[in-house]
Design an enzyme around this catalytic site. Structure first.
Site, PDB file in Angstrom:
ATOM      1  N   LYS A  27       0.837  -1.211   0.000  1.00  0.00           N
ATOM      2  CA  LYS A  27       0.000   0.000   0.000  1.00  0.00           C
ATOM      3  C   LYS A  27       0.870   1.259   0.000  1.00  0.00           C
ATOM      4  O   LYS A  27       0.629   2.181  -0.784  1.00  0.00           O
ATOM      5  CB  LYS A  27      -0.929  -0.017   1.221  1.00  0.00           C
ATOM      6  CG  LYS A  27      -1.833   1.202   1.324  1.00  0.00           C
ATOM      7  CD  LYS A  27      -3.092   0.905   2.102  1.00  0.00           C
ATOM      8  CE  LYS A  27      -2.872   0.806   3.597  1.00  0.00           C
ATOM      9  NZ  LYS A  27      -2.687   2.123   4.247  1.00  0.00           N
ATOM     10  N   GLY A 103      -4.963   7.903   5.309  1.00  0.00           N
ATOM     11  CA  GLY A 103      -4.043   8.850   5.936  1.00  0.00           C
ATOM     12  C   GLY A 103      -2.834   9.105   5.053  1.00  0.00           C
ATOM     13  O   GLY A 103      -2.365  10.246   4.927  1.00  0.00           O
ATOM     14  N   ARG A 131      -8.519  12.147  12.543  1.00  0.00           N
ATOM     15  CA  ARG A 131      -7.066  11.969  12.732  1.00  0.00           C
ATOM     16  C   ARG A 131      -6.336  13.319  12.642  1.00  0.00           C
ATOM     17  O   ARG A 131      -6.672  14.148  11.802  1.00  0.00           O
ATOM     18  CB  ARG A 131      -6.526  10.986  11.693  1.00  0.00           C
ATOM     19  CG  ARG A 131      -7.172   9.612  11.834  1.00  0.00           C
ATOM     20  CD  ARG A 131      -6.650   8.638  10.813  1.00  0.00           C
ATOM     21  NE  ARG A 131      -5.247   8.328  11.028  1.00  0.00           N
ATOM     22  CZ  ARG A 131      -4.545   7.533  10.234  1.00  0.00           C
ATOM     23  NH1 ARG A 131      -5.117   6.980   9.183  1.00  0.00           N
ATOM     24  NH2 ARG A 131      -3.281   7.293  10.486  1.00  0.00           N
ATOM     25  N   ASP A 329       2.044  -0.848  11.940  1.00  0.00           N
ATOM     26  CA  ASP A 329       0.712  -1.302  11.526  1.00  0.00           C
ATOM     27  C   ASP A 329       0.423  -2.747  11.948  1.00  0.00           C
ATOM     28  O   ASP A 329      -0.683  -3.247  11.720  1.00  0.00           O
ATOM     29  CB  ASP A 329       0.569  -1.182  10.005  1.00  0.00           C
ATOM     30  CG  ASP A 329       0.556   0.276   9.560  1.00  0.00           C
ATOM     31  OD1 ASP A 329       0.194   1.153  10.368  1.00  0.00           O
ATOM     32  OD2 ASP A 329       0.915   0.535   8.396  1.00  0.00           O
TER      33      ASP A 329
HETATM   34  C1  S3P Z   1       2.614   4.942   6.090  1.00  0.00           C
HETATM   35  C2  S3P Z   1       3.195   5.311   7.259  1.00  0.00           C
HETATM   36  C3  S3P Z   1       2.706   4.903   8.579  1.00  0.00           C
HETATM   37  C4  S3P Z   1       1.717   3.741   8.495  1.00  0.00           C
HETATM   38  C5  S3P Z   1       0.731   3.914   7.386  1.00  0.00           C
HETATM   39  C6  S3P Z   1       1.461   4.031   6.053  1.00  0.00           C
HETATM   40  C7  S3P Z   1       3.201   5.437   4.816  1.00  0.00           C
HETATM   41  O1  S3P Z   1       2.073   5.999   9.200  1.00  0.00           O
HETATM   42  O2  S3P Z   1       1.039   3.591   9.714  1.00  0.00           O
HETATM   43  O3  S3P Z   1      -0.141   2.816   7.324  1.00  0.00           O
HETATM   44  O4  S3P Z   1       2.896   4.867   3.756  1.00  0.00           O
HETATM   45  O5  S3P Z   1       3.968   6.403   4.863  1.00  0.00           O
HETATM   46  P1  S3P Z   1       2.946   7.085  10.012  1.00  0.00           P
HETATM   47  O6  S3P Z   1       3.907   7.642   9.082  1.00  0.00           O
HETATM   48  O7  S3P Z   1       1.983   8.138  10.473  1.00  0.00           O
HETATM   49  O8  S3P Z   1       3.543   6.329  11.158  1.00  0.00           O
END
Ligand code: S3P
Length: 455
Positions: A27, A103, A131, A329
């Site tokens: 992802k 996010g 969030r 995660d």
């Molecule tokens: C991600 C970073 C992580 C992770 C999210 C994917 C990314 O979040 O939890 O599922 O692709 O940069 P954080 O950077 O807020 O820790």
């Protein structure tokens, strides 16, 4: 993009999970492939893109900004083609960018927007709208962006970019790849060096992929234990071919399922083994899991390997806080493995779990306790008391969990249902499509019993 109609799933006790499985694409890498393709000059081809709802939200937002993204299936392979507009090539969208549950999509695109000279409104679903975004927008404001957010930090949020962002040296209080990436992406069009220092290295897919697109990015572990990533702006990205590896965060669910159920032997093909993403597998091995990595290779610039997983007895450990960033995660599914282990598993330094798609410490603890597992929590830790593979009692299960728009909560409790006395039911399971659209199908392929519950 919000996920589809309500779905309730139920999982039941399983044994003899068998099969060789290719999981969907990573992802984090999929979001970046689309975004960097849009920022590049020329045509980028992406193989193995995760076609989950989160990544499709990013795709839709990039299209609203003027990017042409198409799918070529002529060769029998699904190849996504991004016609890059180059840095500064986006046009202002005439409607809000709806990032659904994502996010990563929202925060990375905020960085891109801040460096693009245009304005946009960001919206999202109930989870994304709860969030905190100030962790990303505060540094972007320092770079010259104007931001208006609900209560100063929540979506809906408007970003208006300056004509040219200011380069920034940012000391981040959190190890977050989303924060780091947003700042580096805004820094691409700034004059001079932009640098992000984090308490611990977070996943480095942005740095790796920027290099792949021809941008010089320097990463260094500093003497004080912190980690820095920096680049000099006013650069150009050149279109590339990208092969997305299988997502280790999705592999985690099948790996735990095979570890905790009797007589399992499965193989997961071509899983990303980037050390900044591999903490769960390291932890499972320390707990005694029977994992064998083979065929280690580099595909599309990322390290991958096949992982064979067999049933095994686990023993609880204290997972070091320094490992949190590399498995952030995966704590929900680790807590399921911990419930099956002998003794106690302490997960410490995990306060970031409270600001994910849900408060994952709270939801995992509540659901595990409802199912009959003993759990203690503090603001930044979770301790799970295991059943010693059934020798210290069994887990009753037989409860219904609301996923609360959190795909990893849904998949974790469905995995728990493979070892409970009574089935586990998960409502709001449609959220699984955000990261792992064929989760149920693959689980059923290896022999798990997961069924849709109709009213
Ligand atoms: C991600 C970073 C992580 C992770 C999210 C994917 C990314 O979040 O939890 O599922 O692709 O940069 P954080 O950077 O807020 O820790």
């Amino acid at each position: 993009m919000t996920t589809s109609a309500m779905l309730t799933l139920r999982s039941e006790a399983a044994s003899r999970l068998r099969g060789t499985i290719t999981l969907p694409g990573d992802k984090s890498i999929s979001h970046r492939a689309l975004i960097f393709g849009a920022l590049a000059m020329g045509r980028t081809h992406i193989r193995g893109l995760l076609e989950g709802a989160d990544v499709m939200s990013t795709r839709a937002a990039l299209e609203q900004l003027g990017t042409r993204i198409t799918l070529d299936e002529q060769s029998g392979e699904r190849i996504w083609i991004v016609d890059g507009l180059g840095l500064g090539g986006f046009t202002a969208p005439d409607a809000p960018l709806d990032l659904g549950n994502s996010g990563t999509g929202a925060r990375l695109l905020m960085g891109v927007l801040a460096g693009s000279g245009i304005s946009a409104v960001f919206t999202g679903d109930a989870s994304l709208s709860s969030r905190p975004m100030a962790r990303v927008t505060d540094p972007l404001v320092e770079m010259g962006a104007k931001v208006e957010a609900r209560d100063g930090t929540y979506l809906p949020l408007t970003i208006s970019a300056p004509d040219q962002p200011l380069a920034l040296h940012y000391d981040s209080p959190v190890a977050s790849a989303q924060v780091k990436s947003a700042i580096l992406l805004a820094g691409l069009t700034a004059r001079g060096e932009t640098c992000v220092v984090e308490p611990k290295a977070s996943r480095d897919h942005t740095e790796a992929m920027l290099r792949h697109f021809g941008v010089k990015v320097i990463s260094e572990d500093r003497e004080d234990g912190r980690h820095a990533a920096r680049l000099t702006g006013e650069v150009m990205l050149t279109a590339q071919d990208i092969a997305v590896p299988a997502d280790p965060s999705s592999a985690a669910f099948l790996a735990v399922a095979a570890t905790i159920t009797p007589d399992a032997d499965i193989t997961l093909i071509g899983v990303g083994t980037n050390p900044l993403r591999f903490g769960l597998f390291e932890t499972l091995m320390e707990m005694g899991a029977d994992l064998t990595l083979s065929n280690a290779r580099v595909e599309g610039g990322e390290n991958v390997a096949d992982i064979q997983v067999r049933s095994s007895a686990l023993t609880g450990i204290t997972v070091p806080a320094e490992r949190a960033a590399s498995m952030i995660d995966e704590y929900p599914i680790l807590s399921i493995a911990a419930a099956h282990a002998k003794g106690v598993t302490h997960m410490i330094g995990i306060e970031e779990l409270r600001v994910k798609e849900t408060d994952r410490i709270q939801l995992m603890a509540d659901g595990l306790m409802a199912a009959g597992v003993s759990v203690d929590t503090t603001e930044d830790s979770m301790t799970v008391h295991g059943i010693n593979g059934g020798k210290n009692g069994t887990i009753a299960g037989g409860v219904t969990i609301d996923a609360c728009h959190d795909h990893r909560i849904a998949m974790s409790f469905l995995t728990l249902g493979l070892i409970t006395d009574k089935p586990m039911t998960v409502t709001g399971a449609e959220t699984i499509t955000t990261s792992f659209p064929n989760f149920t199908e693959l689980m059923v392929t290896i022999g798990a019993r997961i069924n849709e519950v109709t009213a």
